[in-house]
Design a protein around this motif. Structure first.
Motif, PDB file in Angstrom:
ATOM      1  N   CYS A 183       0.830  -1.198   0.000  1.00  0.00           N
ATOM      2  CA  CYS A 183       0.000   0.000   0.000  1.00  0.00           C
ATOM      3  C   CYS A 183       0.869   1.254   0.000  1.00  0.00           C
ATOM      4  O   CYS A 183       1.904   1.309   0.681  1.00  0.00           O
ATOM      5  CB  CYS A 183      -0.898  -0.037   1.235  1.00  0.00           C
ATOM      6  SG  CYS A 183      -2.103   1.288   1.314  1.00  0.00           S
ATOM      7  N   GLY A 184       0.437   2.256  -0.770  1.00  0.00           N
ATOM      8  CA  GLY A 184       1.154   3.521  -0.789  1.00  0.00           C
ATOM      9  C   GLY A 184       1.031   4.204  -2.130  1.00  0.00           C
ATOM     10  O   GLY A 184       0.135   3.898  -2.925  1.00  0.00           O
ATOM     11  N   ASP A 185       1.943   5.128  -2.382  1.00  0.00           N
ATOM     12  CA  ASP A 185       1.952   5.885  -3.629  1.00  0.00           C
ATOM     13  C   ASP A 185       3.264   5.647  -4.371  1.00  0.00           C
ATOM     14  O   ASP A 185       4.324   5.520  -3.763  1.00  0.00           O
ATOM     15  CB  ASP A 185       1.816   7.385  -3.348  1.00  0.00           C
ATOM     16  CG  ASP A 185       0.489   7.732  -2.683  1.00  0.00           C
ATOM     17  OD1 ASP A 185      -0.567   7.366  -3.240  1.00  0.00           O
ATOM     18  OD2 ASP A 185       0.514   8.355  -1.606  1.00  0.00           O
TER      19      ASP A 185
ATOM     20  N   ARG B  37       8.556   1.457  -6.354  1.00  0.00           N
ATOM     21  CA  ARG B  37       9.852   1.239  -5.718  1.00  0.00           C
ATOM     22  C   ARG B  37      10.633   0.205  -6.521  1.00  0.00           C
ATOM     23  O   ARG B  37      10.173  -0.931  -6.679  1.00  0.00           O
ATOM     24  CB  ARG B  37       9.681   0.745  -4.280  1.00  0.00           C
ATOM     25  CG  ARG B  37       9.026   1.766  -3.349  1.00  0.00           C
ATOM     26  CD  ARG B  37       8.955   1.244  -1.928  1.00  0.00           C
ATOM     27  NE  ARG B  37       8.345   2.220  -1.034  1.00  0.00           N
ATOM     28  CZ  ARG B  37       8.144   2.028   0.268  1.00  0.00           C
ATOM     29  NH1 ARG B  37       8.515   0.872   0.834  1.00  0.00           N
ATOM     30  NH2 ARG B  37       7.587   2.968   1.005  1.00  0.00           N
ATOM     31  N   LEU B  38      11.777   0.599  -7.013  1.00  0.00           N
ATOM     32  CA  LEU B  38      12.653  -0.323  -7.726  1.00  0.00           C
ATOM     33  C   LEU B  38      13.482  -1.098  -6.711  1.00  0.00           C
ATOM     34  O   LEU B  38      14.162  -0.504  -5.875  1.00  0.00           O
ATOM     35  CB  LEU B  38      13.572   0.440  -8.679  1.00  0.00           C
ATOM     36  CG  LEU B  38      14.608  -0.411  -9.428  1.00  0.00           C
ATOM     37  CD1 LEU B  38      13.916  -1.400 -10.355  1.00  0.00           C
ATOM     38  CD2 LEU B  38      15.574   0.483 -10.203  1.00  0.00           C
TER      39      LEU B  38
ATOM     40  N   PRO C  51       3.102  -1.513   8.268  1.00  0.00           N
ATOM     41  CA  PRO C  51       4.313  -2.125   7.711  1.00  0.00           C
ATOM     42  C   PRO C  51       5.095  -2.886   8.768  1.00  0.00           C
ATOM     43  O   PRO C  51       5.143  -2.495   9.932  1.00  0.00           O
ATOM     44  CB  PRO C  51       5.112  -0.922   7.205  1.00  0.00           C
ATOM     45  CG  PRO C  51       4.622   0.234   8.013  1.00  0.00           C
ATOM     46  CD  PRO C  51       3.176  -0.044   8.279  1.00  0.00           C
ATOM     47  N   GLU C  52       5.676  -4.008   8.339  1.00  0.00           N
ATOM     48  CA  GLU C  52       6.552  -4.764   9.219  1.00  0.00           C
ATOM     49  C   GLU C  52       7.633  -5.427   8.376  1.00  0.00           C
ATOM     50  O   GLU C  52       7.318  -6.275   7.532  1.00  0.00           O
ATOM     51  CB  GLU C  52       5.780  -5.830   9.995  1.00  0.00           C
ATOM     52  CG  GLU C  52       6.621  -6.494  11.067  1.00  0.00           C
ATOM     53  CD  GLU C  52       5.830  -7.464  11.918  1.00  0.00           C
ATOM     54  OE1 GLU C  52       6.434  -8.455  12.356  1.00  0.00           O
ATOM     55  OE2 GLU C  52       4.624  -7.236  12.136  1.00  0.00           O
ATOM     56  N   PRO C  53       8.908  -5.047   8.544  1.00  0.00           N
ATOM     57  CA  PRO C  53       9.384  -4.022   9.483  1.00  0.00           C
ATOM     58  C   PRO C  53       8.911  -2.634   9.084  1.00  0.00           C
ATOM     59  O   PRO C  53       8.397  -2.453   7.978  1.00  0.00           O
ATOM     60  CB  PRO C  53      10.898  -4.159   9.395  1.00  0.00           C
ATOM     61  CG  PRO C  53      11.149  -4.688   8.022  1.00  0.00           C
ATOM     62  CD  PRO C  53       9.998  -5.618   7.738  1.00  0.00           C
TER      63      PRO C  53
ATOM     64  N   GLN D  76       9.202  -0.975   5.606  1.00  0.00           N
ATOM     65  CA  GLN D  76       8.468  -1.474   4.449  1.00  0.00           C
ATOM     66  C   GLN D  76       7.142  -0.737   4.291  1.00  0.00           C
ATOM     67  O   GLN D  76       6.734   0.045   5.150  1.00  0.00           O
ATOM     68  CB  GLN D  76       8.219  -2.974   4.610  1.00  0.00           C
ATOM     69  CG  GLN D  76       9.486  -3.793   4.727  1.00  0.00           C
ATOM     70  CD  GLN D  76      10.383  -3.673   3.510  1.00  0.00           C
ATOM     71  OE1 GLN D  76       9.930  -3.758   2.379  1.00  0.00           O
ATOM     72  NE2 GLN D  76      11.670  -3.465   3.755  1.00  0.00           N
ATOM     73  N   ALA D  77       6.455  -1.006   3.179  1.00  0.00           N
ATOM     74  CA  ALA D  77       5.162  -0.374   2.923  1.00  0.00           C
ATOM     75  C   ALA D  77       4.071  -1.067   3.730  1.00  0.00           C
ATOM     76  O   ALA D  77       4.177  -2.257   4.038  1.00  0.00           O
ATOM     77  CB  ALA D  77       4.831  -0.457   1.434  1.00  0.00           C
TER      78      ALA D  77
END
Length: 215
Positions: free
Chosen positions: A149-151, A154-155, A196-198, A201-202
């Motif tokens: 989840c997010g915007d 991410r490479l 997020p975990e950790p 992360q997202a």
């Protein structure tokens, strides 16, 4: 199905081949909330029809569903992941394929699972995959998607034990996932959001949707 293969499909395939052995060692039980979601999914689809675990990895989720009475099969892009799945669960049918390649017959499935396995698909490809899987559902069948989840995007260049990889994680807001499912003619039945975990992360989201027309 008429879905073009992603331009980076072979790069992503080789990346998951490279991390497969470490993935098996490092990724385990998803925890009580996700187990509960899988159990609810199994309860609602086991009598509707077979389930396709589309992006099955080493087969953990397929095995969990099988243990709950679901007629399940799996596909994965990575041959090495499928090797692990077949070794761990020899009674389940697994094959190497991209979700963009499979062509399930209309109303042939009771459920489809995209368990944190579709976030690499290009943004322009994912809605077509969702629509194709929705067509494959029988009435009361369900499609469940877990993703990051997010915007933005991410490479990833290293993962699972610092192995060199190259794939893009496309992040989605909850409403974007829900909108794709409803645009495919499905009704949202559940949504689970997790931090997020950790913390680096997202956040995570799991959305389940049902095909109308049953009871």
């Amino acid at each position: 199905m008429g879905i073009d293969a992603p331009d980076d499909l072979e790069t992503v395939r080789s990346s998951y081949d490279a991390v497969a052995d470490n993935y098996v060692r490092m990724v385990g039980d998803p925890g009580p909330w996700l187990r509960a979601a899988l159990d609810a999914f199994a309860e609602q689809v086991r009598d509707v029809g077979p389930v396709l675990d589309a992006g099955c990895g080493p087969g953990w989720i397929s095995g969990h569903l099988r243990d709950r009475g679901v007629d399940v099969s799996g596909i994965d892009l990575s041959p090495r992941m499928v090797e692990h799945a077949r070794r761990r669960h020899p009674d389940i049918a697994f094959r190497v394929a991209s979700v963009t390649e499979v062509e399930p017959e209309p109303e042939s499935l009771g459920g489809v699972l995209g368990w944190w396995s579709w976030f690499n698909l290009p943004r322009e490809t994912l809605p077509a995959v969702v629509a194709a899987m929705a067509r494959a559902l029988r009435p009361d069948g369900q499609l469940m998607i877990g993703t990051h989840c997010g915007d933005g995007d991410r490479l990833r260049t290293r993962s699972y034990g610092d192995v060199p990889v190259r794939w893009t994680t496309h992040l989605y807001r909850p409403h974007e996932v829900s909108d794709m499912l409803t645009a495919a003619g499905l009704e949202i039945v559940a949504e689970l959001r997790m931090p997020p975990e950790p913390p680096s992360q997202a956040p995570q989201i799991l959305v389940a949707a049902r095909k109308l027309g049953g009871r």
